[in-house]
Motif scaffolding. Sequence first.
Motif, PDB file in Angstrom:
ATOM      1  N   MET A  46       1.246  -1.326  -0.400  1.00  0.00           N
ATOM      2  CA  MET A  46       0.550   0.148   0.154  1.00  0.00           C
ATOM      3  C   MET A  46       0.746   1.061  -0.456  1.00  0.00           C
ATOM      4  SD  MET A  46      -3.369  -1.269  -0.581  1.00  0.00           S
ATOM      5  CE  MET A  46      -3.984   0.383  -0.174  1.00  0.00           C
ATOM      6  N   LEU A  47       1.170   2.174  -0.959  1.00  0.00           N
ATOM      7  CA  LEU A  47       1.388   3.223  -1.385  1.00  0.00           C
ATOM      8  C   LEU A  47       0.844   4.438  -0.958  1.00  0.00           C
ATOM      9  CD1 LEU A  47       4.132   4.046  -3.602  1.00  0.00           C
ATOM     10  CD2 LEU A  47       2.550   5.328  -3.148  1.00  0.00           C
ATOM     11  N   SER A  48       1.415   5.504  -0.085  1.00  0.00           N
ATOM     12  CA  SER A  48       0.382   6.283  -0.216  1.00  0.00           C
ATOM     13  C   SER A  48       0.797   7.847  -0.124  1.00  0.00           C
ATOM     14  CB  SER A  48       0.185   6.793   1.728  1.00  0.00           C
ATOM     15  OG  SER A  48       0.959   6.351   2.621  1.00  0.00           O
ATOM     16  N   ILE A  49       0.438   8.658  -0.062  1.00  0.00           N
ATOM     17  CA  ILE A  49       1.173  10.055  -0.398  1.00  0.00           C
ATOM     18  C   ILE A  49       0.540  11.057   0.567  1.00  0.00           C
ATOM     19  CG2 ILE A  49       2.104  12.177  -2.182  1.00  0.00           C
ATOM     20  CD1 ILE A  49       2.215  10.134  -4.522  1.00  0.00           C
ATOM     21  N   ALA A  55      -3.062   3.966  -2.675  1.00  0.00           N
ATOM     22  CA  ALA A  55      -3.045   2.473  -3.433  1.00  0.00           C
ATOM     23  C   ALA A  55      -2.567   1.880  -3.482  1.00  0.00           C
ATOM     24  CB  ALA A  55      -3.067   3.911  -4.822  1.00  0.00           C
ATOM     25  N   PRO A  56      -3.163   0.210  -3.758  1.00  0.00           N
ATOM     26  CA  PRO A  56      -2.058  -0.569  -3.564  1.00  0.00           C
ATOM     27  C   PRO A  56      -1.509  -1.239  -5.132  1.00  0.00           C
ATOM     28  CG  PRO A  56      -4.360  -1.551  -4.489  1.00  0.00           C
ATOM     29  CD  PRO A  56      -4.467   0.013  -3.817  1.00  0.00           C
ATOM     30  N   ILE A  57      -0.159  -1.552  -4.394  1.00  0.00           N
ATOM     31  CA  ILE A  57       0.914  -1.170  -6.093  1.00  0.00           C
ATOM     32  C   ILE A  57       2.124  -2.649  -6.057  1.00  0.00           C
ATOM     33  CG2 ILE A  57       2.484  -0.220  -7.670  1.00  0.00           C
ATOM     34  CD1 ILE A  57      -0.523   1.554  -7.064  1.00  0.00           C
ATOM     35  N   SER A  58       1.587  -3.150  -6.957  1.00  0.00           N
ATOM     36  CA  SER A  58       2.015  -4.708  -7.032  1.00  0.00           C
ATOM     37  C   SER A  58       3.795  -4.319  -6.785  1.00  0.00           C
ATOM     38  CB  SER A  58       1.519  -5.020  -8.069  1.00  0.00           C
ATOM     39  OG  SER A  58       0.450  -5.905  -8.093  1.00  0.00           O
ATOM     40  N   ILE A  59       4.711  -5.251  -6.841  1.00  0.00           N
ATOM     41  CA  ILE A  59       6.457  -5.097  -6.018  1.00  0.00           C
ATOM     42  C   ILE A  59       6.235  -6.416  -7.799  1.00  0.00           C
ATOM     43  CG2 ILE A  59       8.252  -5.886  -4.830  1.00  0.00           C
ATOM     44  CD1 ILE A  59       5.983  -6.238  -3.073  1.00  0.00           C
ATOM     45  N   SER A  60       6.998  -5.275  -8.686  1.00  0.00           N
ATOM     46  CA  SER A  60       7.638  -5.970  -9.893  1.00  0.00           C
ATOM     47  C   SER A  60       8.850  -6.493  -9.608  1.00  0.00           C
ATOM     48  CB  SER A  60       7.307  -4.517 -11.000  1.00  0.00           C
ATOM     49  OG  SER A  60       7.824  -4.961 -12.334  1.00  0.00           O
ATOM     50  N   SER A  61       9.839  -6.229  -8.974  1.00  0.00           N
ATOM     51  CA  SER A  61      11.020  -6.934  -8.781  1.00  0.00           C
ATOM     52  C   SER A  61      11.395  -8.344  -8.220  1.00  0.00           C
ATOM     53  CB  SER A  61      12.363  -6.138  -8.585  1.00  0.00           C
ATOM     54  OG  SER A  61      11.370  -5.174  -7.098  1.00  0.00           O
ATOM     55  N   ILE A  95       5.578   3.744   2.859  1.00  0.00           N
ATOM     56  CA  ILE A  95       4.766   1.766   2.257  1.00  0.00           C
ATOM     57  C   ILE A  95       4.653   1.169   3.832  1.00  0.00           C
ATOM     58  CG2 ILE A  95       5.924  -0.167   1.678  1.00  0.00           C
ATOM     59  CD1 ILE A  95       6.073   2.060  -0.766  1.00  0.00           C
ATOM     60  N   ARG A  96       2.842   0.652   2.991  1.00  0.00           N
ATOM     61  CA  ARG A  96       2.634  -0.743   4.248  1.00  0.00           C
ATOM     62  C   ARG A  96       2.789  -2.414   3.616  1.00  0.00           C
ATOM     63  NH1 ARG A  96      -2.016  -0.637   5.633  1.00  0.00           N
ATOM     64  NH2 ARG A  96      -2.986   1.140   4.069  1.00  0.00           N
ATOM     65  N   GLY A  97       3.025  -3.183   4.009  1.00  0.00           N
ATOM     66  CA  GLY A  97       3.163  -4.186   3.152  1.00  0.00           C
ATOM     67  C   GLY A  97       4.829  -4.698   3.502  1.00  0.00           C
ATOM     68  N   PRO A  98       5.175  -6.065   2.403  1.00  0.00           N
ATOM     69  CA  PRO A  98       4.100  -6.990   1.604  1.00  0.00           C
ATOM     70  C   PRO A  98       3.125  -7.593   2.656  1.00  0.00           C
ATOM     71  CG  PRO A  98       5.385  -8.394   2.396  1.00  0.00           C
ATOM     72  CD  PRO A  98       5.896  -7.069   2.676  1.00  0.00           C
ATOM     73  N   PHE A  99       1.942  -6.864   1.159  1.00  0.00           N
ATOM     74  CA  PHE A  99       0.531  -8.657   1.522  1.00  0.00           C
ATOM     75  C   PHE A  99       0.032  -8.806   0.665  1.00  0.00           C
ATOM     76  CE2 PHE A  99      -0.564  -3.669   3.378  1.00  0.00           C
ATOM     77  CZ  PHE A  99      -0.048  -3.802   4.610  1.00  0.00           C
ATOM     78  N   GLY A 100      -0.564  -9.918   1.068  1.00  0.00           N
ATOM     79  CA  GLY A 100      -1.599 -10.627  -0.001  1.00  0.00           C
ATOM     80  C   GLY A 100      -1.088 -11.336  -0.124  1.00  0.00           C
ATOM     81  N   LYS A 240      -8.074  -0.425   1.296  1.00  0.00           N
ATOM     82  CA  LYS A 240      -7.917   0.817   2.055  1.00  0.00           C
ATOM     83  C   LYS A 240      -6.580   0.196   2.766  1.00  0.00           C
ATOM     84  CE  LYS A 240     -10.291   4.266   3.779  1.00  0.00           C
ATOM     85  NZ  LYS A 240     -10.886   4.368   5.399  1.00  0.00           N
ATOM     86  N   CYS A 241      -7.320  -0.903   3.623  1.00  0.00           N
ATOM     87  CA  CYS A 241      -6.432  -1.564   4.720  1.00  0.00           C
ATOM     88  C   CYS A 241      -5.522  -1.859   4.111  1.00  0.00           C
ATOM     89  CB  CYS A 241      -7.075  -1.690   5.928  1.00  0.00           C
ATOM     90  SG  CYS A 241      -8.225  -4.003   5.451  1.00  0.00           S
ATOM     91  N   GLY A 242      -5.310  -3.368   3.312  1.00  0.00           N
ATOM     92  CA  GLY A 242      -4.739  -4.104   3.103  1.00  0.00           C
ATOM     93  C   GLY A 242      -4.325  -5.275   3.438  1.00  0.00           C
ATOM     94  N   VAL A 243      -5.215  -5.320   4.481  1.00  0.00           N
ATOM     95  CA  VAL A 243      -4.966  -6.446   5.694  1.00  0.00           C
ATOM     96  C   VAL A 243      -6.171  -7.410   5.912  1.00  0.00           C
ATOM     97  CG1 VAL A 243      -2.485  -5.918   6.196  1.00  0.00           C
ATOM     98  CG2 VAL A 243      -4.853  -4.553   7.742  1.00  0.00           C
ATOM     99  N   GLY A 244      -7.372  -7.468   5.189  1.00  0.00           N
ATOM    100  CA  GLY A 244      -8.775  -7.595   5.989  1.00  0.00           C
ATOM    101  C   GLY A 244      -9.634  -7.246   6.640  1.00  0.00           C
ATOM    102  N   LYS A 245      -9.404  -6.271   6.780  1.00  0.00           N
ATOM    103  CA  LYS A 245      -9.992  -5.379   7.829  1.00  0.00           C
ATOM    104  C   LYS A 245     -11.051  -4.595   7.959  1.00  0.00           C
ATOM    105  CE  LYS A 245      -6.899  -5.828  11.668  1.00  0.00           C
ATOM    106  NZ  LYS A 245      -7.361  -7.173  12.581  1.00  0.00           N
ATOM    107  N   CYS A 246     -10.886  -4.006   6.516  1.00  0.00           N
ATOM    108  CA  CYS A 246     -11.788  -3.032   6.510  1.00  0.00           C
ATOM    109  C   CYS A 246     -13.053  -3.231   5.149  1.00  0.00           C
ATOM    110  CB  CYS A 246     -11.091  -1.643   5.757  1.00  0.00           C
ATOM    111  SG  CYS A 246     -10.980  -2.237   3.970  1.00  0.00           S
ATOM    112  N   GLY A 247     -12.911  -4.607   4.683  1.00  0.00           N
ATOM    113  CA  GLY A 247     -13.906  -4.813   3.421  1.00  0.00           C
ATOM    114  C   GLY A 247     -13.878  -3.838   2.570  1.00  0.00           C
TER     115      GLY A 247
END
Length: 275
Positions: A46-49, A55-61, A95-100, A240-247
């Motif tokens: 989860m990338l934030s400014i 916004a959720p963004i995949s790790i590409s490396s 940065i939050r994560g990695p998630f998923g 939003k949360c990325g961790v199964g809390k907000c639905g």
Amino acid sequence: MPLSSVYAPEFARLAEIHPMTELEKLFVVELPHGRSLGHQPGQFVMLSIPGVGGAPISISSSPSRSNGRFELCVRRVGDVTKALHAMSPGGLVGIRGPFGNGFPIEQMRGKDVLFAPGGLGLAPLRSLINQVLDERKDFGRVIILYGARRPAELLFREELDQWAKRQDVEFHVTVDRGDETWKGNIGVITTLFPKVTVDPHNTIAVTCGPPIMYRFVLIEMLGKGIPESQIYLSLERRMKCGVGKCGHCQINALYCCKEGPVFSYAQIKNVPEAL
Ligand SMILES: Cc1cc2nc3c(=O)[nH]c(=O)nc-3n(C[C@H](O)[C@H](O)[C@H](O)COP(=O)(O)OP(=O)(O)OC[C@H]3O[C@@H](n4cnc5c(N)ncnc54)[C@H](O)[C@@H]3O)c2cc1C
Ligand code: FES
């Protein structure tokens, strides 16, 4: 854990920024103290400014090429991604994560792997592809079928050229519409499938791309006899949360951020609105 701490990001530095296409840039991100993100291919952050949003963004490396940094390939579409594209090297992002869950790489070992990324879907799949190539002897055939709308929209051009040159990778690329520079295949990604034969029971297939593409790519993969439980795809939902809390990311009973974003076709084929 209180809900507020779920949303607390760590600030990371944009070490490098590389323009890729008209809409996409590659961001090389560094966590404080050279800490590794410790991700698996297919996971996201989860990338934030601050003052804009997240916004959720995949790790590409790939984890195999981390060196204390990770890469995000981001398309400029809305508030957060526009603000990110306007930043310069040295800027800080949350940065939050990695998630998923990530792709099931352990299940792929010893098997043939068929990758079918479409458009920006190459961003998450590149992480897995490069991990597989860095551990090449653990896998059978590596087949990559990549489709983009126009030659100018092809991502990671240098890596595509390297994959095309390798003897141990079967690489095919297509564009929906060619231009005067394009000498390759023209047509949607499904036009690449007749170019390869597979041993269906020994193949794990992975696709990632726009939702409309899935319907047609799945027909091709199933048509080759690949079992539903051996076909994987990554789903995008608002998060939003990325961790199964907000639905926010819920698809019926499934939490896309936690149980996904990677699902097998067998898992989701009967879930209404998943595809
Ligand atoms: C697991 C996952 C991984 C992802 N990985 C990547 C990646 O690697 N790279 C990448 O570029 N993107 C990725 N995305 C997509 C990215 O998170 C979205 O594009 C995100 O919305 C961008 O945020 P933004 O604020 O810039 O755009 P937003 O302001 O959210 O706008 C994005 C688009 O959605 C539309 N929109 C805005 N609000 C709504 C609404 N309420 N309902 C419907 N449509 C709306 C906008 O018009 C615009 O076209 C990923 C998404 C997921 C779920
Ligand atoms: S994003 Fe909050 S539950 Fe999935």
